[in-house]
Design a protein around this motif. Structure first.
Motif, PDB file in Angstrom:
ATOM      1  N   GLU A 176       0.826  -1.207   0.000  1.00  0.00           N
ATOM      2  CA  GLU A 176       0.000   0.000   0.000  1.00  0.00           C
ATOM      3  C   GLU A 176       0.860   1.257   0.000  1.00  0.00           C
ATOM      4  OE1 GLU A 176      -3.502   2.038   2.682  1.00  0.00           O
ATOM      5  OE2 GLU A 176      -3.143  -0.113   2.853  1.00  0.00           O
ATOM      6  N   ASN A 233       1.140   4.055  -3.165  1.00  0.00           N
ATOM      7  CA  ASN A 233       0.918   5.491  -2.994  1.00  0.00           C
ATOM      8  C   ASN A 233       2.168   6.322  -3.305  1.00  0.00           C
ATOM      9  OD1 ASN A 233      -1.827   5.451  -2.278  1.00  0.00           O
ATOM     10  ND2 ASN A 233      -1.276   4.780  -0.216  1.00  0.00           N
ATOM     11  N   GLU A 234       3.353   5.763  -3.073  1.00  0.00           N
ATOM     12  CA  GLU A 234       4.597   6.504  -3.315  1.00  0.00           C
ATOM     13  C   GLU A 234       5.043   6.457  -4.767  1.00  0.00           C
ATOM     14  OE1 GLU A 234       7.600   4.836  -0.804  1.00  0.00           O
ATOM     15  OE2 GLU A 234       6.971   5.978   0.946  1.00  0.00           O
ATOM     16  N   TYR A 267       0.740   5.663  -7.902  1.00  0.00           N
ATOM     17  CA  TYR A 267      -0.326   6.652  -8.019  1.00  0.00           C
ATOM     18  C   TYR A 267       0.185   8.068  -7.842  1.00  0.00           C
ATOM     19  CZ  TYR A 267      -3.116   2.421  -7.335  1.00  0.00           C
ATOM     20  OH  TYR A 267      -3.650   1.168  -7.440  1.00  0.00           O
TER      21      TYR A 267
END
Length: 146
Positions: free
Chosen positions: A137, A141-142, A145
């Protein structure tokens, strides 16, 4: 005998007929100004082919990034396709994401030690899966996305 553009235009102004070449005399491909042209009937068109992403090569995180780009930033995807380096970029991103997940999982395990593997096997597996999912996750995110 090759004629320059000016000579052809001058011939058109004076009404002098231009020599027509037969299909056999016209080459299939020509290169002009560093661009390859292919013959389509009586015309030459640029022979441009964009490299497409190959899902088998780019891996899980490369495919996730590609989907994100298609949905949210199509201009960036098109730029990579036109540059011809989409596969290399996505393969490299996939490799970096996998390495980062391994590092994060190790780091998270140090902060949250797992139960004894021999005494509590199912708890240990559940704990390690939880740590890996947290790392995934964070990486999504890093790196994906953004």
């Amino acid at each position: 005998m090759d004629k320059s553009f000016e000579e052809i235009m001058e011939g058109m102004k004076t009404g002098a007929p231009e020599e027509e070449k037969t299909d056999a005399e016209m080459p299939e491909y020509i290169v002009e100004n560093g661009i390859t042209y292919r013959r389509e009937g009586d015309f030459y068109v640029p022979d441009l082919r964009a490299e497409e992403a190959i899902p088998e090569r780019i891996g899980r995180y490369g495919r996730a990034r590609l989907k994100f780009l298609r949905d949210n930033r199509p201009e960036e995807e098109n730029r990579m396709i036109l540059d011809g380096n989409i596969n290399e970029i996505l393969e490299q991103l996939n490799e970096e994401a996998e390495n980062r997940i391994r590092e994060l999982t190790t780091e998270l395990e140090r902060k949250n030690p797992a139960p004894d593997k021999m005494k509590h096997q199912l708890e240990w597996v559940a704990h390690m899966n939880m740590l890996k999912e947290q790392a995934i996750e964070i990486v999504m995110n890093e790196m994906i996305y953004v």
